[in-house]
Write a protein that holds these residues in place. Structure first.
Motif, PDB file in Angstrom:
ATOM      1  N   LEU A 178      -5.173   2.804   4.122  1.00  0.00           N
ATOM      2  CA  LEU A 178      -5.553   1.393   4.114  1.00  0.00           C
ATOM      3  C   LEU A 178      -4.759   0.686   3.026  1.00  0.00           C
ATOM      4  O   LEU A 178      -4.720   1.139   1.882  1.00  0.00           O
ATOM      5  N   THR A 179      -4.136  -0.422   3.389  1.00  0.00           N
ATOM      6  CA  THR A 179      -3.454  -1.250   2.396  1.00  0.00           C
ATOM      7  C   THR A 179      -4.383  -2.397   2.058  1.00  0.00           C
ATOM      8  O   THR A 179      -4.712  -3.208   2.918  1.00  0.00           O
ATOM      9  N   PRO A 220      -5.648  -5.850  -0.130  1.00  0.00           N
ATOM     10  CA  PRO A 220      -5.026  -7.031  -0.745  1.00  0.00           C
ATOM     11  C   PRO A 220      -5.160  -7.011  -2.268  1.00  0.00           C
ATOM     12  O   PRO A 220      -6.190  -6.650  -2.819  1.00  0.00           O
ATOM     13  N   THR A 272      -1.465   0.728  -2.564  1.00  0.00           N
ATOM     14  CA  THR A 272      -1.884   1.381  -1.317  1.00  0.00           C
ATOM     15  C   THR A 272      -3.059   2.292  -1.589  1.00  0.00           C
ATOM     16  O   THR A 272      -3.068   3.053  -2.560  1.00  0.00           O
ATOM     17  N   ASP A 306     -13.954  -5.627   7.001  1.00  0.00           N
ATOM     18  CA  ASP A 306     -13.439  -6.974   7.278  1.00  0.00           C
ATOM     19  C   ASP A 306     -12.797  -7.602   6.052  1.00  0.00           C
ATOM     20  O   ASP A 306     -12.726  -8.830   5.952  1.00  0.00           O
ATOM     21  N   GLY A 348      -6.826  -9.777   4.567  1.00  0.00           N
ATOM     22  CA  GLY A 348      -5.495  -9.334   4.198  1.00  0.00           C
ATOM     23  C   GLY A 348      -5.297  -7.835   4.274  1.00  0.00           C
ATOM     24  O   GLY A 348      -4.203  -7.343   3.980  1.00  0.00           O
ATOM     25  N   MET A 349      -6.308  -7.088   4.656  1.00  0.00           N
ATOM     26  CA  MET A 349      -6.193  -5.634   4.701  1.00  0.00           C
ATOM     27  C   MET A 349      -5.363  -5.214   5.911  1.00  0.00           C
ATOM     28  O   MET A 349      -5.363  -5.854   6.952  1.00  0.00           O
ATOM     29  N   SER A 350      -4.643  -4.126   5.756  1.00  0.00           N
ATOM     30  CA  SER A 350      -3.845  -3.573   6.852  1.00  0.00           C
ATOM     31  C   SER A 350      -4.190  -2.093   7.022  1.00  0.00           C
ATOM     32  O   SER A 350      -4.128  -1.328   6.052  1.00  0.00           O
ATOM     33  N   PRO A 351      -4.619  -1.671   8.251  1.00  0.00           N
ATOM     34  CA  PRO A 351      -4.762  -2.493   9.452  1.00  0.00           C
ATOM     35  C   PRO A 351      -5.917  -3.469   9.320  1.00  0.00           C
ATOM     36  O   PRO A 351      -6.834  -3.258   8.530  1.00  0.00           O
ATOM     37  N   SER A 352      -5.855  -4.537  10.130  1.00  0.00           N
ATOM     38  CA  SER A 352      -6.869  -5.590  10.019  1.00  0.00           C
ATOM     39  C   SER A 352      -8.072  -5.341  10.911  1.00  0.00           C
ATOM     40  O   SER A 352      -9.132  -5.908  10.672  1.00  0.00           O
ATOM     41  N   SER A 353      -7.934  -4.531  11.935  1.00  0.00           N
ATOM     42  CA  SER A 353      -9.046  -4.254  12.847  1.00  0.00           C
ATOM     43  C   SER A 353      -9.230  -2.745  12.944  1.00  0.00           C
ATOM     44  O   SER A 353      -8.381  -2.042  13.488  1.00  0.00           O
ATOM     45  N   TRP A 354     -10.326  -2.261  12.399  1.00  0.00           N
ATOM     46  CA  TRP A 354     -10.586  -0.827  12.433  1.00  0.00           C
ATOM     47  C   TRP A 354     -12.083  -0.596  12.232  1.00  0.00           C
ATOM     48  O   TRP A 354     -12.839  -1.514  11.925  1.00  0.00           O
TER      49      TRP A 354
END
Length: 223
Positions: free
Chosen positions: A45-46, A48, A52, A76, A79-85
């Motif tokens: 998870l990256t 904001p 990392t 939720d 700015g987090m990546s991935p944004s949907s998980w």
């Protein structure tokens, strides 16, 4: 193997949206269950405003009352990546087959109980079919309307009629064409109606060749 450490409220870095999660597991008689519950996000998870975050599964162990408390990264966070998980939850309880499902965990300062967001499994028991008594025989229906041409066509497909071939000129090799949908049996007769023998070959799906030691005339029946 080093066990995965539990994630607690004190271990969560500042500025990362999180949610406290609680849960309790008991048997039908009220006795507490023992075991662990695993919460697995995507492999990385990256987050904001931070470095990392390499996320392994967070594992919590039920206490003597079958309870657990843990604070997890919210699903939720902006700015987090991935944004949907979603978290993959794996319950490993003593005496019970493991159960796996997914949950969303929006950011909240109020503790969320796992029982309120976990999906409910439908009953998947074994079913025994029971055959009841045979019912009464119904009335015979009216005959359908089928033309003679339709019956002939149906009969030709189900049980093709034998096909005949006549060899008028003497020859020691008869080449016979047919339209039967299979490799037919061949009966060969001379002009007096006596059955004679020959070597039968099938050079193609619609052709039969009959060879004789001497030139013959007569007929063949393919069936």
């Amino acid at each position: 193997m080093t066990p995965t450490p539990e994630i607690s409220a004190a271990a969560m870095p500042a500025g990362i949206p999180s949610t406290p999660l609680t849960g309790r597991y008991i048997a039908p008689d009220g006795s507490p269950l023992s075991g662990t519950v695993h919460f697995a996000p995507p492999s990385v998870l990256t987050l904001p405003g931070s470095d990392t975050f390499a996320a392994t599964a967070a594992k919590v162990t039920l206490d003597a009352e079958g309870r657990f408390e843990v604070t997890l990264v919210a699903t939720d966070a902006p700015g987090m990546s991935p944004s949907s998980w979603a978290y993959q939850v794996t319950e490993k309880l003593k005496g019970i087959p493991p159960r796996v499902y997914h949950i969303l965990l929006p950011a909240s300062s109020t503790p969320v109980d796992l029982a309120d967001i976990a999906p409910v499994n439908p009953y998947t028991g074994n079913y025994l079919p029971v055959t009841g008594p045979q019912g009464a025989k119904g009335d015979k229906g009216d005959p359908g309307e089928v033309s003679l041409e339709q019956l002939d066509a149906l009969e030709a497909r189900v049980a093709p009629r034998p096909q005949e071939w006549t060899q008028a000129a003497p020859s020691n090799e008869w080449t016979i064409s047919h339209s039967l949908p299979y490799r037919p049996l061949v009966s060969v007769y001379d002009t007096s109606g006596r059955e004679i023998g020959g070597s039968v070959d099938y050079p193609s799906p619609t052709t039969v060749t009959v060879r004789f030691a001497y030139a013959e005339t007569g007929s063949a029946v393919l069936h």
